[in-house]
Design a protein around this motif. Structure first.
Motif, PDB file in Angstrom:
ATOM      1  N   THR A  18      31.726  20.779  22.038  1.00 10.32           N
ATOM      2  CA  THR A  18      32.915  21.604  22.215  1.00 10.32           C
ATOM      3  C   THR A  18      34.116  20.880  21.580  1.00 10.32           C
ATOM      4  O   THR A  18      34.042  19.680  21.304  1.00 10.32           O
ATOM      5  CB  THR A  18      33.219  21.832  23.704  1.00 10.32           C
ATOM      6  N   ALA A  20      36.553  19.812  23.074  1.00  4.90           N
ATOM      7  CA  ALA A  20      36.910  18.742  24.011  1.00  4.90           C
ATOM      8  C   ALA A  20      35.899  17.598  23.990  1.00  4.90           C
ATOM      9  O   ALA A  20      36.051  16.617  24.720  1.00  4.90           O
ATOM     10  CB  ALA A  20      37.035  19.307  25.423  1.00  4.90           C
ATOM     11  N   TRP A  31      24.826  25.063  27.305  1.00  2.00           N
ATOM     12  CA  TRP A  31      24.955  26.365  26.668  1.00  2.00           C
ATOM     13  C   TRP A  31      23.583  26.795  26.161  1.00  2.00           C
ATOM     14  O   TRP A  31      22.664  26.009  26.043  1.00  2.00           O
ATOM     15  CB  TRP A  31      25.951  26.324  25.506  1.00  2.00           C
ATOM     16  N   ARG A 129      30.237  23.522  16.242  1.00  2.00           N
ATOM     17  CA  ARG A 129      31.421  23.492  17.097  1.00  2.00           C
ATOM     18  C   ARG A 129      31.268  24.626  18.106  1.00  2.00           C
ATOM     19  O   ARG A 129      31.305  25.803  17.743  1.00  2.00           O
ATOM     20  CB  ARG A 129      32.675  23.676  16.237  1.00  2.00           C
ATOM     21  N   LEU A 131      32.556  26.867  20.701  1.00  2.00           N
ATOM     22  CA  LEU A 131      33.905  27.338  21.023  1.00  2.00           C
ATOM     23  C   LEU A 131      33.964  27.820  22.462  1.00  2.00           C
ATOM     24  O   LEU A 131      34.003  29.012  22.756  1.00  2.00           O
ATOM     25  CB  LEU A 131      34.317  28.422  20.035  1.00  2.00           C
ATOM     26  N   SER A 132      33.961  26.841  23.370  1.00  2.00           N
ATOM     27  CA  SER A 132      33.911  27.132  24.796  1.00  2.00           C
ATOM     28  C   SER A 132      34.567  25.993  25.572  1.00  2.00           C
ATOM     29  O   SER A 132      34.675  24.875  25.083  1.00  2.00           O
ATOM     30  CB  SER A 132      32.458  27.284  25.238  1.00  2.00           C
ATOM     31  N   GLN A 133      34.935  26.280  26.796  1.00  2.00           N
ATOM     32  CA  GLN A 133      35.512  25.279  27.690  1.00  2.00           C
ATOM     33  C   GLN A 133      34.497  24.851  28.745  1.00  2.00           C
ATOM     34  O   GLN A 133      34.867  24.571  29.874  1.00  2.00           O
ATOM     35  CB  GLN A 133      36.772  25.854  28.369  1.00  2.00           C
ATOM     36  N   VAL A 134      33.218  24.811  28.406  1.00  2.00           N
ATOM     37  CA  VAL A 134      32.195  24.453  29.385  1.00  2.00           C
ATOM     38  C   VAL A 134      32.423  23.038  29.903  1.00  2.00           C
ATOM     39  O   VAL A 134      32.969  22.183  29.208  1.00  2.00           O
ATOM     40  CB  VAL A 134      30.764  24.569  28.801  1.00  2.00           C
ATOM     41  N   GLN A 135      31.990  22.821  31.134  1.00  2.00           N
ATOM     42  CA  GLN A 135      32.071  21.501  31.747  1.00  2.00           C
ATOM     43  C   GLN A 135      30.839  20.700  31.352  1.00  2.00           C
ATOM     44  O   GLN A 135      29.771  21.266  31.140  1.00  2.00           O
ATOM     45  CB  GLN A 135      32.149  21.627  33.269  1.00  2.00           C
ATOM     46  N   HIS A 139      30.191  13.167  26.949  1.00  2.00           N
ATOM     47  CA  HIS A 139      31.237  13.475  25.972  1.00  2.00           C
ATOM     48  C   HIS A 139      31.093  12.588  24.748  1.00  2.00           C
ATOM     49  O   HIS A 139      30.579  11.476  24.832  1.00  2.00           O
ATOM     50  CB  HIS A 139      32.624  13.264  26.583  1.00  2.00           C
TER      51      HIS A 139
END
Length: 178
Positions: A18, A20, A31, A129, A131-135, A139
């Motif tokens: 992501t 982030a 995902w 990439r 395109l999501s705000q998944v937790q 990282h």
């Protein structure tokens, strides 16, 4: 490491993350992206995959049509059909030996620590990439400033892809020496 890299050909990193920097959750991808899995298979078929033990454990088996090198410091670790390396340097040596029978080069496929250690040796990056705000609990801080984008394709969310993505192909910038 550069001599070992040249004997494997152009080392390529393949990563899905992501914006982030999330690459994993509980030892898996957070995902469902069928198009990304198809792209991964197409890119790596006939090649050598270099990965860490935790990444291998999350997959659970060698992937068909590819050779696998797992980096682990655990002397007792082994898996049928998998080559073990104790360090990134040894993994490159093993991948170079396998490259003679591999049709499609060597690929760094995770996890975060393996990317960190081998990214300086990579000539290309195939980035998905997400395109999501998944937790996530894994990282990656990936510095791509040394690469140029050579291709970029947007993939919309669908019934087989949870979220939209971008497939980005990058190539290392050539340094100019005076």
């Amino acid at each position: 490491m550069s001599d070992k890299v040249s004997s494997v050909g152009a080392l390529t990193a393949i990563v899905a993350m992501t914006p982030a920097g999330v690459i994993g959750l509980n030892g898996d991808m957070p995902w469902r992206l069928s198009s990304d899995l198809r792209r991964f298979k197409k890119l790596t078929l006939g090649g050598v995959l270099i990965m860490g033990r935790k990444t291998y454990d999350s997959i659970g088996r060698p992937l068909p049509g590819r050779q696998t090198v797992v980096i682990t410091r655990q002397d007792e670790w082994s898996a049928d059909g998998v080559h073990r390396a104790k360090s990134p340097e040894e993994a490159l040596e093993v991948a170079a030996e396998l490259a003679g029978s591999a049709k499609n080069g060597a690929y760094v496929v995770g996890g975060a620590e393996i990317y960190r250690q081998l990214m300086p040796s990579c000539e290309k990056v195939f980035l998905t990439r997400v395109l999501s705000q998944v937790q996530g609990d894994t990282h990656l801080d990936l510095d791509l400033s040394g690469f140029d984008i050579v291709e970029q394709t947007r993939i919309p969310a669908s019934d087989r892809d949870d979220v939209p993505t971008e497939f980005v192909k990058l190539r290392r910038k050539k340094s100019v020496r005076h």
